[in-house]
Design a protein around this motif. Structure first.
Motif, short mmCIF file in Angstrom:
data_model
loop_
_atom_site.label_atom_id
_atom_site.label_comp_id
_atom_site.label_asym_id
_atom_site.label_seq_id
_atom_site.Cartn_x
_atom_site.Cartn_y
_atom_site.Cartn_z
N ASN A 1 46.10 38.01 39.56
CA ASN A 1 45.78 36.87 40.42
C ASN A 1 44.53 37.12 41.27
O ASN A 1 44.47 36.77 42.44
CB ASN A 1 46.98 36.55 41.33
CG ASN A 1 47.47 37.77 42.11
OD1 ASN A 1 47.03 38.89 41.87
ND2 ASN A 1 48.37 37.54 43.05
N TRP A 2 43.54 37.75 40.65
CA TRP A 2 42.33 38.11 41.37
C TRP A 2 41.61 36.90 41.95
O TRP A 2 41.24 36.87 43.13
CB TRP A 2 41.39 38.90 40.47
CG TRP A 2 40.13 39.27 41.19
CD1 TRP A 2 38.93 38.61 41.16
CD2 TRP A 2 39.98 40.34 42.12
NE1 TRP A 2 38.03 39.22 41.99
CE2 TRP A 2 38.66 40.29 42.60
CE3 TRP A 2 40.82 41.34 42.58
CZ2 TRP A 2 38.16 41.18 43.53
CZ3 TRP A 2 40.33 42.25 43.50
CH2 TRP A 2 39.02 42.16 43.97
N GLU A 3 41.38 35.90 41.12
CA GLU A 3 40.57 34.76 41.52
C GLU A 3 41.20 33.96 42.65
O GLU A 3 40.49 33.41 43.50
CB GLU A 3 40.31 33.84 40.32
CG GLU A 3 39.48 34.47 39.21
CD GLU A 3 38.08 34.87 39.68
OE1 GLU A 3 37.54 34.21 40.58
OE2 GLU A 3 37.53 35.85 39.14
N THR A 4 42.52 33.89 42.69
CA THR A 4 43.18 33.09 43.72
C THR A 4 43.49 33.88 44.98
O THR A 4 43.42 33.35 46.09
CB THR A 4 44.50 32.50 43.18
OG1 THR A 4 45.34 33.57 42.70
CG2 THR A 4 44.22 31.52 42.04
N GLU A 5 43.83 35.16 44.85
CA GLU A 5 44.33 35.93 45.99
C GLU A 5 43.28 36.84 46.64
O GLU A 5 43.29 37.05 47.86
CB GLU A 5 45.53 36.79 45.57
CG GLU A 5 46.74 35.99 45.12
CD GLU A 5 47.35 35.16 46.23
OE1 GLU A 5 47.34 35.61 47.40
OE2 GLU A 5 47.82 34.04 45.94
N TYR A 6 42.39 37.41 45.85
CA TYR A 6 41.52 38.47 46.37
C TYR A 6 40.05 38.10 46.42
O TYR A 6 39.36 38.42 47.39
CB TYR A 6 41.73 39.76 45.56
CG TYR A 6 43.15 40.26 45.66
CD1 TYR A 6 43.58 40.95 46.79
CD2 TYR A 6 44.08 39.99 44.66
CE1 TYR A 6 44.90 41.38 46.91
CE2 TYR A 6 45.40 40.41 44.77
CZ TYR A 6 45.80 41.10 45.91
OH TYR A 6 47.10 41.51 46.04
N GLU A 7 39.55 37.45 45.41
CA GLU A 7 38.14 37.06 45.40
C GLU A 7 37.75 36.26 46.66
O GLU A 7 36.68 36.50 47.23
CB GLU A 7 37.82 36.26 44.13
CG GLU A 7 36.34 35.91 43.95
CD GLU A 7 35.47 37.13 43.68
OE1 GLU A 7 34.32 37.14 44.17
OE2 GLU A 7 35.93 38.05 42.99
N HIS B 1 35.46 46.11 39.45
CA HIS B 1 35.77 46.44 38.04
C HIS B 1 37.21 45.98 37.81
O HIS B 1 38.13 46.80 37.74
CB HIS B 1 35.62 47.94 37.79
CG HIS B 1 34.27 48.49 38.16
ND1 HIS B 1 33.24 48.57 37.25
CD2 HIS B 1 33.78 48.96 39.34
CE1 HIS B 1 32.16 49.07 37.86
NE2 HIS B 1 32.47 49.31 39.12
N ILE B 2 37.38 44.66 37.71
CA ILE B 2 38.71 44.08 37.66
C ILE B 2 39.13 43.94 36.19
O ILE B 2 38.89 42.92 35.54
CB ILE B 2 38.77 42.72 38.39
CG1 ILE B 2 38.14 42.85 39.77
CG2 ILE B 2 40.22 42.23 38.50
CD1 ILE B 2 38.74 43.94 40.65
#
Length: 199
Positions: free
Chosen positions: A63-69, A81-82
């Motif tokens: 959930n990188w794009e929604t939670e962390y980016e 480096h995801i």
């Protein structure tokens, strides 16, 4: 358990520069607290007096794009480096880092901590019990209050400000701890004791 050796990486030019590199390594899961670290990094950049640094994040996330980016306010500071990190890449990430950061909310053990021990990389970690057993704050690493963004920011700032004077001593103390607690002889002795109690 014995420490795992991922071989030798290729040191990049970052080591010759005066830019301190923090590393967050491993699958990105909520309990590992990357959100806490990203908020602390934002605050640290806004401090403006902090020495130059980068944060490298290496690991897979669902959930990188929604939670962390969205938490990355200063993309020039954060190197991402995801993805899945292969065993042949591990040494590079650790040998090019100055500090491993473990902002975990909870954990019984940490694979990245043991890798940092193998490569003699000082650790900045939350003060959960499993880390307090392995890291003495100000001696062989740094601890901060679990879940506390401001305290993590201050700890990161401390590591930056004291890097020139304290880093060698942190590495030396960590190496001493690892040699005492993770030598092949110590691991063999602990296994023998464990099996003797079971049998």
């Amino acid at each position: 358990m014995p420490l795992k050796d991922f071989g030798n990486g290729n040191l990049n030019i970052n080591k010759s520069k005066k830019v301190i590199q923090f590393l967050f390594f491993g699958n990105v899961l909520f309990y590992k607290g990357l959100d806490i670290l990203l908020k602390a990094v934002n605050n640290l950049v806004e401090e403006k007096s902090a020495p130059p640094f980068t944060l490298v994040i290496a690991g897979r996330s669902d959930n990188w794009e929604t939670e962390y980016e969205p938490l990355i306010l200063y993309p020039e500071i954060v190197k991402k480096h995801i993805r899945f990190i292969g065993n042949d890449e591990v040494a590079n990430f650790f040998q090019n880092a100055d500090y491993l950061v473990l902002p975990y909310r909870d954990a019984t053990q940490s694979g990245p901590l043991k890798i940092a021990f193998h490569y003699n990389i000082p650790v900045i970690a939350s003060d959960i019990s499993s880390f307090k057993e392995e890291v003495v704050s100000g001696v062989d690493g740094y601890l901060f209050k679990t879940g506390d963004v401001e305290d993590l920011k201050q700890t990161l700032l401390q590591s930056l400000n004291k890097h020139q004077t304290d880093y060698y001593n942190l590495k030396k103390a960590q190496l001493q701890y690892v040699n005492t607690n993770y030598s092949p002889e110590k691991v063999k002795h602990d296994f023998s004791e464990m099996f003797s109690k079971v049998s």
